[in-house]
Enzyme design. Structure first.
Site, short mmCIF file in Angstrom:
data_model
loop_
_atom_site.label_atom_id
_atom_site.label_comp_id
_atom_site.label_asym_id
_atom_site.label_seq_id
_atom_site.Cartn_x
_atom_site.Cartn_y
_atom_site.Cartn_z
N LYS A 24 18.88 138.29 71.20
CA LYS A 24 17.72 137.19 70.52
C LYS A 24 16.63 137.96 70.64
CE LYS A 24 17.49 133.10 69.11
NZ LYS A 24 18.60 132.18 68.16
N GLY A 55 18.83 113.70 62.01
CA GLY A 55 18.15 115.11 61.38
C GLY A 55 18.93 115.44 60.08
N GLY A 64 18.25 117.96 57.77
CA GLY A 64 17.94 119.21 57.19
C GLY A 64 19.21 120.09 56.94
N VAL A 95 21.51 121.48 58.58
CA VAL A 95 22.73 121.24 59.05
C VAL A 95 23.14 119.93 58.77
CG1 VAL A 95 23.90 121.05 61.28
CG2 VAL A 95 22.42 122.91 60.87
N GLY A 96 22.31 118.98 58.89
CA GLY A 96 22.81 117.48 58.89
C GLY A 96 23.01 117.15 57.26
P1 NAD Z 1 16.07 121.84 59.57
O1 NAD Z 1 14.78 122.36 59.70
O2 NAD Z 1 16.56 122.47 58.06
O3 NAD Z 1 16.31 120.51 59.72
C1 NAD Z 1 15.86 119.76 60.89
C2 NAD Z 1 15.97 118.16 60.46
O4 NAD Z 1 15.48 117.67 61.47
C3 NAD Z 1 14.74 117.95 59.33
O5 NAD Z 1 15.31 116.81 58.54
C4 NAD Z 1 13.76 117.11 60.34
O6 NAD Z 1 12.98 116.32 59.85
C5 NAD Z 1 14.59 116.43 61.42
N1 NAD Z 1 13.99 116.23 62.63
C6 NAD Z 1 13.02 116.87 63.25
N2 NAD Z 1 12.57 116.20 64.32
C7 NAD Z 1 13.25 115.02 64.11
C8 NAD Z 1 13.50 114.00 65.30
N3 NAD Z 1 12.70 113.86 66.29
N4 NAD Z 1 14.41 112.94 64.81
C9 NAD Z 1 15.21 112.99 63.80
N5 NAD Z 1 15.11 114.11 63.24
C10 NAD Z 1 14.19 115.08 63.29
O7 NAD Z 1 16.84 122.59 60.50
P2 NAD Z 1 18.39 123.00 60.65
O8 NAD Z 1 18.60 124.38 60.19
O9 NAD Z 1 19.11 121.82 59.96
O10 NAD Z 1 18.56 122.88 62.15
C11 NAD Z 1 18.82 121.72 63.03
C12 NAD Z 1 19.39 122.15 64.41
O11 NAD Z 1 20.66 122.86 64.29
C13 NAD Z 1 18.51 123.06 65.20
O12 NAD Z 1 18.67 122.80 66.61
C14 NAD Z 1 19.24 124.51 64.90
O13 NAD Z 1 18.78 125.27 66.01
C15 NAD Z 1 20.59 124.28 64.91
N6 NAD Z 1 21.26 125.04 64.15
C16 NAD Z 1 21.18 125.36 62.91
C17 NAD Z 1 22.03 126.22 62.31
C18 NAD Z 1 21.84 126.56 60.64
O14 NAD Z 1 22.79 127.01 60.38
N7 NAD Z 1 20.70 126.32 60.20
C19 NAD Z 1 23.20 126.86 62.99
C20 NAD Z 1 23.24 126.24 64.37
C21 NAD Z 1 22.49 125.69 64.69
#
Ligand code: NAD
Length: 370
Positions: free
Chosen positions: A77, A177, A179, A181-182
């Protein structure tokens, strides 16, 4: 920055490198944790408050995630001090400077993480030709666009459903969330017949026992709006997402959202961790004692890094999705079998599996100790 040797153990870290270039205001750290499986893959995190210790912890998490996923990559990292929203030209200078300073460290492959994205990886490729998570224009597989992690999560949930007697078709699920992932996890689960009954983002939460239309939610987010603007939805405070009764609860936002103080509010049968470290270990124990099946993050959310590793081999999207499906299904089953057999938490089973794999690979290193 704290003393990283406090965190050192029999697996790593192998190298800790501090980079400082005062002329351009560059301060960064690279931790290569373990390379027994091959050159390490891990994201570059840019934030104003990152530390060497945080970098070392994240690097170890990548060692376990990559080993658990069966990738031929170790864990590493890097972190860059700075506000990720700084002017683009300044950010580009820092990222180009950082990767050039680390050009000789072939044991580390750059990837995107919080505060960096595909474009940043394009700059790294231009400088040193050693990055994953590249833009499509450069032959990359845009993992957030295709929903690599959400796709993997949906397969992990599918396998786990057998272990908690849950039928995905008609199962009610909640996503914290919406975003990268969600939203994709919601899309894939809903195409298997599951019903999204609660969802939140940073602006708040909404619920509807009859379910939400996923495409409408995705369109709202694409317009820069919040899920709470869904027409006619019942709005709740963001934190109330924890209380919505469901069969599957998916944290996909921030770390440590479920802890000992609120874990008893979860009213679900299966938790699938999309976010990294969304649940404290103490809260995971409570879930286990309550008979709620809980899929640990580095098993359930490995889709993104698997996609990146496939991209690095030069293969395309179809191969990436096939690898994600195969690895997520196999690893989820292996972890849940071990958890049941040994009566231990799924996380402990996952950690034991990952550690064993790393130790096996380390036997072939010149200075092995196992
Ligand atoms: P993203 O920025 O695309 O989405 C994050 C979402 O969470 C957004 O909709 C944001 O509004 C929401 N959010 C922020 N604070 C919040 C809260 N307090 N309550 C509810 N929702 C909230 O990020 P992402 O890429 O989807 O990543 C989300 C998580 O998954 C992170 O922990 C990231 O490290 C982890 N992750 C992501 C990936 C990937 O492929 N993108 C892979 C492994 C792990």
């Amino acid at each position: 920055m704290s003393d990283v040797f406090n965190l050192a153990d029999d697996l790593g870290p192998l190298k800790v490198i501090h980079v400082h270039e005062p002329g351009i205001g560059l301060k960064g750290v690279l931790v290569v944790d373990n390379v027994a499986y091959g050159p390490s893959i891990g994201g570059v995190r840019m934030a104003p408050d990152v530390t060497t210790e945080e970098c070392a912890r994240l690097a170890r998490a990548m060692t376990f995630k990559n080993a658990a996923a069966g990738l031929r990559h170790g864990g590493g990292k890097s972190v860059l001090l700075g506000d990720p929203k700084m002017p683009k030209a300044q950010k580009e200078t820092l990222i180009r400077g950082f990767c050039c300073a680390l050009q000789e460290v072939e044991q580390y492959i750059f990837g995107p993480d919080m505060g960096t994205d595909e474009e940043c990886m394009g700059w790294v490729k231009d400088e040193i030709d050693r990055a994953v998570g590249l833009p499509r224009d450069l032959g990359g597989i845009p993992l957030d666009e295709i929903g690599a992690t959400g796709y993997g999560l949906s397969h992990a949930v599918n396998v786990a459903s057998e272990y908690c007697q849950l039928d995905i078709d008609g199962a009610r699920f909640v996503v914290q969330g919406f975003g990268a992932v969600g939203k994709h996890a919601a899309r894939f689960l809903s195409s298997a017949g599951a019903i999204l009954v609660g969802v939140s983002d940073s602006a708040g939460a909404i619920q509807n026992p009859d379910g939400f239309d996923i495409d409408t939610l995705i369109a709202l987010k694409a317009d820069g709006k919040s899920v709470i603007e869904y027409p006619g939805a019942e709005k709740l405070d963001g934190d109330r997402i924890i209380d919505i009764e469901c069969d599957i609860w998916i944290p996909a936002a921030r770390p440590d959202v479920i802890h000992e103080g609120n874990v008893d509010r979860l009213n679900t049968r299966l938790v699938a961790q999309g976010a990294n470290i969304p649940i404290t270990y103490a809260a995971e124990k409570v879930l286990h004692d309550r008979g709620i099946l809980n899929l640990p993050d580095f098993i359930a959310n490995a889709g993104g890094v698997i996609c990146a590793a496939v991209e690095y081999q030069g293969a395309g999207e179809t191969a990436a999705l096939a690898a994600i499906e195969e690895k997520l299904r196999r690893n989820t089953r292996e972890v849940l079998e071990a958890s049941q057999r040994e009566q231990i938490l799924p996380r402990d089973a996952a950690l034991a599996m990952a550690r064993k794999r790393v130790e096996q690979a380390m036997r072939y290193r010149r200075w092995h100790i196992f």
